[in-house]
Design a protein around this motif. Sequence first.
Motif, PDB file in Angstrom:
ATOM      1  N   VAL A  13     -93.551  54.864  66.585  1.00  0.00           N
ATOM      2  CA  VAL A  13     -92.742  53.977  67.070  1.00  0.00           C
ATOM      3  C   VAL A  13     -91.670  54.317  68.294  1.00  0.00           C
ATOM      4  O   VAL A  13     -90.920  53.453  68.556  1.00  0.00           O
ATOM      5  CB  VAL A  13     -91.528  53.694  65.693  1.00  0.00           C
ATOM      6  N   GLN A 117     -89.601  56.662  53.541  1.00  0.00           N
ATOM      7  CA  GLN A 117     -90.039  55.398  54.025  1.00  0.00           C
ATOM      8  C   GLN A 117     -91.194  55.550  55.020  1.00  0.00           C
ATOM      9  O   GLN A 117     -91.530  56.611  55.320  1.00  0.00           O
ATOM     10  CB  GLN A 117     -89.164  54.571  54.481  1.00  0.00           C
ATOM     11  N   GLN A 119     -92.707  54.748  58.657  1.00  0.00           N
ATOM     12  CA  GLN A 119     -91.838  54.510  60.135  1.00  0.00           C
ATOM     13  C   GLN A 119     -92.059  53.046  60.556  1.00  0.00           C
ATOM     14  O   GLN A 119     -91.527  52.604  61.569  1.00  0.00           O
ATOM     15  CB  GLN A 119     -92.483  55.657  61.185  1.00  0.00           C
ATOM     16  N   ASP A 120     -93.351  52.479  60.284  1.00  0.00           N
ATOM     17  CA  ASP A 120     -93.639  51.134  60.646  1.00  0.00           C
ATOM     18  C   ASP A 120     -92.720  49.993  59.657  1.00  0.00           C
ATOM     19  O   ASP A 120     -92.226  49.339  60.465  1.00  0.00           O
ATOM     20  CB  ASP A 120     -95.041  50.704  60.789  1.00  0.00           C
ATOM     21  N   SER A 121     -92.844  50.348  58.647  1.00  0.00           N
ATOM     22  CA  SER A 121     -92.425  48.899  57.722  1.00  0.00           C
ATOM     23  C   SER A 121     -90.688  49.394  57.607  1.00  0.00           C
ATOM     24  O   SER A 121     -90.067  48.526  57.323  1.00  0.00           O
ATOM     25  CB  SER A 121     -93.034  48.950  56.304  1.00  0.00           C
ATOM     26  N   ASP A 122     -90.398  50.729  57.333  1.00  0.00           N
ATOM     27  CA  ASP A 122     -89.030  50.954  57.099  1.00  0.00           C
ATOM     28  C   ASP A 122     -88.738  50.434  55.685  1.00  0.00           C
ATOM     29  O   ASP A 122     -87.684  50.103  55.545  1.00  0.00           O
ATOM     30  CB  ASP A 122     -88.093  50.890  58.143  1.00  0.00           C
TER      31      ASP A 122
ATOM     32  N   THR B 117     -86.363  45.463  51.321  1.00  0.00           N
ATOM     33  CA  THR B 117     -85.188  46.047  51.754  1.00  0.00           C
ATOM     34  C   THR B 117     -84.736  45.679  52.968  1.00  0.00           C
ATOM     35  O   THR B 117     -85.456  45.061  53.886  1.00  0.00           O
ATOM     36  CB  THR B 117     -85.317  47.513  51.646  1.00  0.00           C
ATOM     37  N   ASP B 118     -83.346  45.771  53.169  1.00  0.00           N
ATOM     38  CA  ASP B 118     -82.829  45.867  54.727  1.00  0.00           C
ATOM     39  C   ASP B 118     -82.776  44.586  55.356  1.00  0.00           C
ATOM     40  O   ASP B 118     -83.104  44.378  56.685  1.00  0.00           O
ATOM     41  CB  ASP B 118     -83.677  46.931  55.593  1.00  0.00           C
ATOM     42  N   ARG B 133     -85.979  40.919  58.823  1.00  0.00           N
ATOM     43  CA  ARG B 133     -85.534  42.392  58.676  1.00  0.00           C
ATOM     44  C   ARG B 133     -86.127  43.245  59.745  1.00  0.00           C
ATOM     45  O   ARG B 133     -87.220  42.891  60.307  1.00  0.00           O
ATOM     46  CB  ARG B 133     -86.109  42.978  57.150  1.00  0.00           C
ATOM     47  N   PRO B 134     -85.283  44.185  60.134  1.00  0.00           N
ATOM     48  CA  PRO B 134     -85.652  45.046  61.327  1.00  0.00           C
ATOM     49  C   PRO B 134     -86.602  46.003  60.721  1.00  0.00           C
ATOM     50  O   PRO B 134     -86.626  46.425  59.477  1.00  0.00           O
ATOM     51  CB  PRO B 134     -84.513  45.651  61.751  1.00  0.00           C
ATOM     52  N   LEU B 135     -87.700  46.526  61.517  1.00  0.00           N
ATOM     53  CA  LEU B 135     -88.488  47.474  61.268  1.00  0.00           C
ATOM     54  C   LEU B 135     -88.980  48.220  62.335  1.00  0.00           C
ATOM     55  O   LEU B 135     -88.482  48.089  63.445  1.00  0.00           O
ATOM     56  CB  LEU B 135     -89.653  46.929  60.509  1.00  0.00           C
ATOM     57  N   MET B 136     -89.739  49.362  62.431  1.00  0.00           N
ATOM     58  CA  MET B 136     -90.153  50.380  63.331  1.00  0.00           C
ATOM     59  C   MET B 136     -88.924  50.648  64.200  1.00  0.00           C
ATOM     60  O   MET B 136     -88.817  50.427  65.548  1.00  0.00           O
ATOM     61  CB  MET B 136     -91.135  49.489  64.422  1.00  0.00           C
ATOM     62  N   ALA B 137     -87.902  51.442  63.491  1.00  0.00           N
ATOM     63  CA  ALA B 137     -86.619  51.810  64.064  1.00  0.00           C
ATOM     64  C   ALA B 137     -85.892  50.901  64.789  1.00  0.00           C
ATOM     65  O   ALA B 137     -85.078  50.997  65.838  1.00  0.00           O
ATOM     66  CB  ALA B 137     -87.064  53.118  65.094  1.00  0.00           C
ATOM     67  N   LYS B 139     -86.949  48.322  66.535  1.00  0.00           N
ATOM     68  CA  LYS B 139     -87.439  47.848  67.518  1.00  0.00           C
ATOM     69  C   LYS B 139     -88.142  46.560  67.567  1.00  0.00           C
ATOM     70  O   LYS B 139     -88.267  45.821  68.436  1.00  0.00           O
ATOM     71  CB  LYS B 139     -88.306  48.931  68.420  1.00  0.00           C
ATOM     72  N   GLN B 253     -81.517  55.821  62.122  1.00  0.00           N
ATOM     73  CA  GLN B 253     -82.644  55.496  61.343  1.00  0.00           C
ATOM     74  C   GLN B 253     -82.864  56.273  59.900  1.00  0.00           C
ATOM     75  O   GLN B 253     -83.235  55.796  59.020  1.00  0.00           O
ATOM     76  CB  GLN B 253     -84.111  55.807  62.139  1.00  0.00           C
ATOM     77  N   VAL B 272     -83.502  55.863  70.459  1.00  0.00           N
ATOM     78  CA  VAL B 272     -83.550  54.581  69.431  1.00  0.00           C
ATOM     79  C   VAL B 272     -83.274  55.021  67.988  1.00  0.00           C
ATOM     80  O   VAL B 272     -82.877  54.269  67.197  1.00  0.00           O
ATOM     81  CB  VAL B 272     -84.977  54.149  69.358  1.00  0.00           C
TER      82      VAL B 272
END
Lengths: 259, 325
Positions: A13, A117, A119-122, B117-118, B133-137, B139, B253, B272
């Motif tokens: 990421v 978690q 790192q792709d879906s968080d 989540t989120d 929802r946001p994902l990949m930090a 981004k 993050q 990031v």
Amino acid sequence: MKIYVCCKQVPDVAMTIQIKDGKFISEGMNYVLNAYDASCVEEALVLKEKYGAEVTLVLIGDEAGKEALRKGLAMGADNAFHISDPALNNLGSQAAAKVLQAFFKGRDFDFILTGKQAQDSDMGLAGGILSGLLNLPYVTNAVGLDVQDKMIVVKRQGDEGVEVLHMPMPSLITCSNDMNDPRIPSLKGIMASKKKPMEQVSLTDLGLSADEVLKESQKSSLKSFGLPPARKAGAKIEGDAQTLVATLMEKLTKEAKVL
Amino acid sequence: MKILVFADQKKGKVKKSSFEVLSEAVKLSTESGAEVHAALLGSGVKEQAGVLGHYGAKTVHVVDRPELATYINTPFVTAAKAVIDAVKPRLVLFPTSEGIKDYIPALVQKLDGAGITDCCKIRWTGNGVEIERPLMAAKARSTMESSHSLILLTCRAGSFETKEPNPSLKAEIVEHSVSFPDLKQIFKEVLAANTGKISLDEADVVIAAGRGVRDAEGLKLLEELADVMGAALGSTRAVVESGLVPATLQIGQTGKVINPTLYIGCGVSGAVQHTAGMGNSKVIVAINKDSEAPIFNIADYGLVGDLFKVVPLLIEAVKELKKNA
């Protein structure tokens, strides 16, 4: 001790993320061992060096996922299981937990570690759901681990500070990357990893039907990807310190009206 | 249909993130015709339940028990499940905290629900929800859908608009009795309690320390700025790793997601991993002597300068402003 580490392979990421027509563009992306899982492997190896343990990696993923397992083996894990099946591509948290539940059925272990978690879906759900399915106590967001008197001493980053908990064995613990800095595999480690056992596991081996996995996947579905609304760069203010502060105060009180 | 909102609290006081989520639930209820309920779990929290009514909860479900005085997941899962079993909502919304992130997976599993989540956008589709929802930090963003019979969502801080409370709105307060199981885990203590006087995720103004603060001296300067501004102090991961501040102050993050009115980053480069946690701030100010620092790409006001020269003058300017106010 017997420690399992559940891993995932994820796109790096830190690279530029490209989305086209609502789809994530995987071409050109590097795929890596999820950083939070790498911290789990590191911590398991530290405990192995201190107290002696067998460290086993488990990963659900396609053929390329083996690379992440090789990385963990090169770091020093003893063996690995690669769960692979066409029905298991792009699993969500709930379906992944269901598959892992089937994997752990009948296996003996002292504890399971997994990243807090991916790192792709968080998303941060799979670990806790798996422990529920296995009826194990669990704790998330661990930043420190040790073993004392047959209990796992976990330091977890909570809302008010670091919470210290003693967990029985077996338990499941999800780890933060604030726990350690994962070691870089040595050349010797990389050579040795090629001879370490990696067992292929199919859905049939797990005694699980594609429908059972699908039932979990259908609880929620990913429709499309997009980019977050861009935040524009504002005014860059240059000059000596007096000018900077005077301009900022003017902007914050008169323009942004936040002071 | 019912929407149930779990409020978050600290020492018995309902956190502002709860009102944000409750306001969103009220908005969703007008689209879906749902009845809005709220729940409050904790010890010594009963007195605070009424305020949730002012934000539109028709009924507030309370579990007020000493077992919930210190955070540990098992009792919270038990209490939350008891309330959900009694209320039978279709949609359950949560704010985000380290405690909620910890107990929600078990709750989703025990209720056989759908968990996401989120969430930063929620839309009622007629037979379920569509969320973003946001994902990949942070981004990228994803759109997800669920039409499951029980949907549990956690909400990303600062994503929804908080409505003005109406003190004439009164909620019915219902206390639930819960029997707690014996714990398998043993809680020992909380180390390094939050040093900040104002909690980071509640603050209107946040001063963030980056690598550029260098040492305790630099940090002291920012603490003084935070003091005069009534702000909370936060930091990047690098500053936590250097041992200058506890990990509770980490923004990003893997740390806290904050949404203050004003964020002032001092010596923060803007990686990031950090911006994933502060990109929702209303106004972003950056002070950095490196004019190429990536934080300038998202800052509303970017001050190119040495924080050791700028911050002392800023402290004086803020003092002056407060004196004249």
